[in-house]
Design a protein around this motif. Structure first.
Motif, PDB file in Angstrom:
ATOM      1  N   ASN A 109     -28.749 -13.688  -0.019  1.00 25.84           N
ATOM      2  CA  ASN A 109     -27.348 -13.517   0.372  1.00 25.84           C
ATOM      3  C   ASN A 109     -27.052 -14.412   1.580  1.00 25.84           C
ATOM      4  O   ASN A 109     -27.103 -13.962   2.718  1.00 25.84           O
ATOM      5  CB  ASN A 109     -27.060 -12.053   0.731  1.00 25.84           C
ATOM      6  CG  ASN A 109     -27.057 -11.150  -0.486  1.00 25.84           C
ATOM      7  OD1 ASN A 109     -26.784 -11.606  -1.593  1.00 25.84           O
ATOM      8  ND2 ASN A 109     -27.345  -9.885  -0.290  1.00 25.84           N
ATOM      9  N   SER A 112     -21.224 -14.490   3.901  1.00 23.26           N
ATOM     10  CA  SER A 112     -20.397 -13.283   3.961  1.00 23.26           C
ATOM     11  C   SER A 112     -18.937 -13.712   4.069  1.00 23.26           C
ATOM     12  O   SER A 112     -18.584 -14.497   4.946  1.00 23.26           O
ATOM     13  CB  SER A 112     -20.783 -12.418   5.160  1.00 23.26           C
ATOM     14  OG  SER A 112     -19.929 -11.304   5.291  1.00 23.26           O
ATOM     15  N   PRO A 153     -18.007  -5.693   1.117  1.00 24.49           N
ATOM     16  CA  PRO A 153     -18.981  -5.203   0.141  1.00 24.49           C
ATOM     17  C   PRO A 153     -19.710  -3.986   0.694  1.00 24.49           C
ATOM     18  O   PRO A 153     -19.721  -3.755   1.904  1.00 24.49           O
ATOM     19  CB  PRO A 153     -19.934  -6.386  -0.040  1.00 24.49           C
ATOM     20  CG  PRO A 153     -19.809  -7.161   1.228  1.00 24.49           C
ATOM     21  CD  PRO A 153     -18.397  -6.987   1.691  1.00 24.49           C
ATOM     22  N   THR A 158     -24.436  -7.202  -3.682  1.00 25.39           N
ATOM     23  CA  THR A 158     -24.336  -8.659  -3.711  1.00 25.39           C
ATOM     24  C   THR A 158     -22.969  -9.086  -4.247  1.00 25.39           C
ATOM     25  O   THR A 158     -22.290  -8.339  -4.968  1.00 25.39           O
ATOM     26  CB  THR A 158     -25.440  -9.269  -4.581  1.00 25.39           C
ATOM     27  OG1 THR A 158     -25.234  -8.877  -5.944  1.00 25.39           O
ATOM     28  CG2 THR A 158     -26.824  -8.805  -4.122  1.00 25.39           C
ATOM     29  N   TYR A 159     -22.608 -10.334  -3.955  1.00 23.20           N
ATOM     30  CA  TYR A 159     -21.366 -10.881  -4.492  1.00 23.20           C
ATOM     31  C   TYR A 159     -21.479 -11.132  -5.990  1.00 23.20           C
ATOM     32  O   TYR A 159     -20.472 -11.150  -6.696  1.00 23.20           O
ATOM     33  CB  TYR A 159     -21.004 -12.171  -3.747  1.00 23.20           C
ATOM     34  CG  TYR A 159     -20.501 -11.906  -2.345  1.00 23.20           C
ATOM     35  CD1 TYR A 159     -19.162 -11.576  -2.129  1.00 23.20           C
ATOM     36  CD2 TYR A 159     -21.353 -11.957  -1.256  1.00 23.20           C
ATOM     37  CE1 TYR A 159     -18.700 -11.305  -0.856  1.00 23.20           C
ATOM     38  CE2 TYR A 159     -20.901 -11.696   0.018  1.00 23.20           C
ATOM     39  CZ  TYR A 159     -19.576 -11.366   0.218  1.00 23.20           C
ATOM     40  OH  TYR A 159     -19.113 -11.096   1.485  1.00 23.20           O
TER      41      TYR A 159
END
Length: 238
Positions: A109, A112, A153, A158-159
């Motif tokens: 990750n 952000s 989130p 996770t995205y």
């Protein structure tokens, strides 16, 4: 007014790292204030645009991060004229914010995203004075977000889960003083230089949030310099 500046920033986002990242920030801003005809001409509008980019390191200097944010405010202020030198302004503003933090060390990750909207209370003090015959203007402004919505989130989400798998539950959260205690403050002084007017300012930008098990903050202390233009509308007698 168009301003350019640089200063110190402290960036913290537990989605990416449990450590604070500190470094340098560069910022530019564009501000416009206009008088309106509302309430017998005592209300002004303010449009304030800012964009910043920072480069930071963690305490151990084992990792670096880039961060950026674009912010646009638009507000209305009622002007209370105390005397010919002093006036107080009070009102509200709408804020749009969008940006990112990119950690160069992370592989899973690395980034952000930042996106949030606020309604803020806003106040100003403007004082015109002279040193001998040299005119100067001193101004202080405080913007305090009261209500808003923010993208966040969940902890360890996770995205990929959000944008590919469609797991979007609870990623848009309502915010207020209890989970987004933030403030933007600016102190500036205007003074003429020959046929131009310059502005020196100090900006203290405190952005914080505590949502979905994640804590974030960005503390910026920026010194800026730029030029101010004053435009007058010429009205016809006809």
């Amino acid at each position: 007014a168009t301003m350019y500046g640089a200063g110190y920033t402290n960036v913290y986002d537990t989605y990416l790292s449990p450590q604070e990242y500190k470094g340098i920030e560069f910022r530019l801003s564009r501000e416009s204030i206009r008088m309106t005809k509302l309430f017998d001409g005592n209300v002004s509008t303010q449009s304030f645009f800012q964009a910043n980019l920072s480069y930071t390191k963690n305490r151990a200097e084992t990792s670096n991060a880039f961060a950026g944010l674009v912010n646009w405010n638009y507000g209305l202020h009622y002007q209370f004229r105390i005397n010919e030198h002093l006036k107080f302004l009070a009102g509200g503003m709408g804020e749009l914010n969008g940006g990112f933090i990119y950690n160069l060390r992370n592989s899973n990750n690395p980034a952000s995203a930042k996106a949030y909207i606020n309604l803020a209370a806003s106040g100003m003090i403007i004082y015109n004075f002279k040193i001998k015959r040299y005119p100067m203007t001193l101004r202080y402004q405080l913007n305090l977000p009261l209500l808003g919505v923010m993208f966040s989130p969940d902890h360890q989400q996770t995205y990929y889960e959000i944008f590919t798998l469609g797991n979007t539950d609870n990623i848009i959260r309502f915010t207020s003083l209890h989970n987004q205690p933030s403030a933007r403050q600016m102190l500036s002084v205007d003074f003429p230089v020959r046929y131009s007017k310059m502005r020196f300012s100090y900006l203290c930008d405190i952005q914080q949030s505590h949502l979905n098990g994640l804590r974030t903050h960005t503390y910026s202390h920026i010194f800026m310099v730029g030029f101010v233009k004053t435009l007058y509308r010429i009205r016809s007698k006809d």
